[in-house]
Design an enzyme around this catalytic site. Structure first.
Site, PDB file in Angstrom:
ATOM      1  N   HIS A 158       0.855  -1.177   0.000  1.00 22.77           N
ATOM      2  CA  HIS A 158       0.000   0.000   0.000  1.00 22.77           C
ATOM      3  C   HIS A 158       0.901   1.240   0.000  1.00 22.77           C
ATOM      4  O   HIS A 158       2.082   1.156   0.352  1.00 22.77           O
ATOM      5  CB  HIS A 158      -0.902  -0.017   1.233  1.00 22.77           C
ATOM      6  N   GLU A 168       1.165   3.820   1.914  1.00 27.42           N
ATOM      7  CA  GLU A 168       1.785   4.210   3.186  1.00 27.42           C
ATOM      8  C   GLU A 168       2.942   3.273   3.551  1.00 27.42           C
ATOM      9  O   GLU A 168       4.009   3.720   3.985  1.00 27.42           O
ATOM     10  CB  GLU A 168       0.747   4.198   4.325  1.00 27.42           C
ATOM     11  N   CYS A 202      -5.780   2.061   5.937  1.00 26.59           N
ATOM     12  CA  CYS A 202      -6.424   0.804   6.341  1.00 26.59           C
ATOM     13  C   CYS A 202      -5.750   0.318   7.632  1.00 26.59           C
ATOM     14  O   CYS A 202      -4.719   0.857   8.037  1.00 26.59           O
ATOM     15  CB  CYS A 202      -6.294  -0.242   5.226  1.00 26.59           C
TER      16      CYS A 202
END
Lengths: 162, 162
Positions: free
Chosen positions: B59, B61, B89
């Site tokens: 992801h 991040e 998330c």
């Protein structure tokens, strides 16, 4: 669970614990190991690599998921089982859900980990707290453009859903 | 928040949204971007790379944290701010807590993401559920050896705490 089946699961879990133990001696990271199995065969074995890689996301489960996905050439661990020496932290639990294995087995629980200085309860607690009250300052700022990437994704015809 | 300060945060957030938008066009992954800033300078910029790497943990991040830690040669993002195009998330939130930045700013929220097919609410829900009731079968099996890695860690004198 049938005894024979349980013995198989314990065998793979013991392998994860062995990786955790070796890891302490080699100094690569914390005392955690994980093994990923597909159709009775180990496809990935990894230990926590936070210290050696200086990457805080390289927990044993994340490292094993990355290795297994690489070997299987897929972003999904279909029909795979993840064996972890210890109960996964929230980051690893999230990673496991994205990877979609069929099952997760673990040995030590979070209380044993906490007793030895690995306390992830604070992250579990933080997730449950409204973002305004979190210990890491968390701010939402609305931008005019914020939905554009999503709109383009939705409109894109040749995309791979994941 | 002072207007000038808010403008600075919005500028970095806009950069994260721009990365998200470009990512849809290049097909590297989903419509998500993240930027990490230290002392007013961008140290990492990344987009979601799940499709190109076939790694479900990549992801925006997580990818940005890995890049920033690599550049700063540290498993901690001390004094850093993470700007994400969208609310993280649970996996990314966990990664952010382990990386210990001083703040997190995001633009789109989870409802906007869910509207476009990115629903991580099910993971937030699963974390709150007892493990016996989770959708991915989760089993704890007690092993005689499970605490050994922790005991060795605790006894180890030359270890780096992380």
């Amino acid at each position: 669970m049938e005894e024979k089946e349980q013995e198989m699961h314990k065998k793979f879990l013991a392998e994860a614990v062995k990786l955790a133990q070796e890891n302490v001696n080699t100094g690569r990271g914390g005392p955690f190991g994980a093994v990923i199995v597909k159709n009775g065969e180990i496809v990935a074995r990894s230990s926590n690599q936070v210290l050696i890689t200086k990457d805080p996301t390289m927990h044993a489960e994340v490292a094993a998921i990355r290795e297994a996905c690489g070997k299987l050439n897929s972003f999904e661990l279909k029909d795979c089982i993840i064996y972890s020496s210890c109960e996964p932290c929230p980051m690893c639990l999230g990673a496991i859900y994205w990877a979609r294995p069929k099952a997760l087995y673990f040995a030590a629980d979070q209380h044993t980990a906490a007793k030895h200085g690995f306390d992830d309860k604070f992250i579990y607690d933080e997730i449950a707290v409204p973002k305004e009250k979190r210990k890491i300052k968390t701010v939402r700022l609305v931008l005019d453009t914020q939905e554009e990437p999503f709109k383009e994704w939705t409109a894109k015809e040749d995309k791979t859903q994941y």
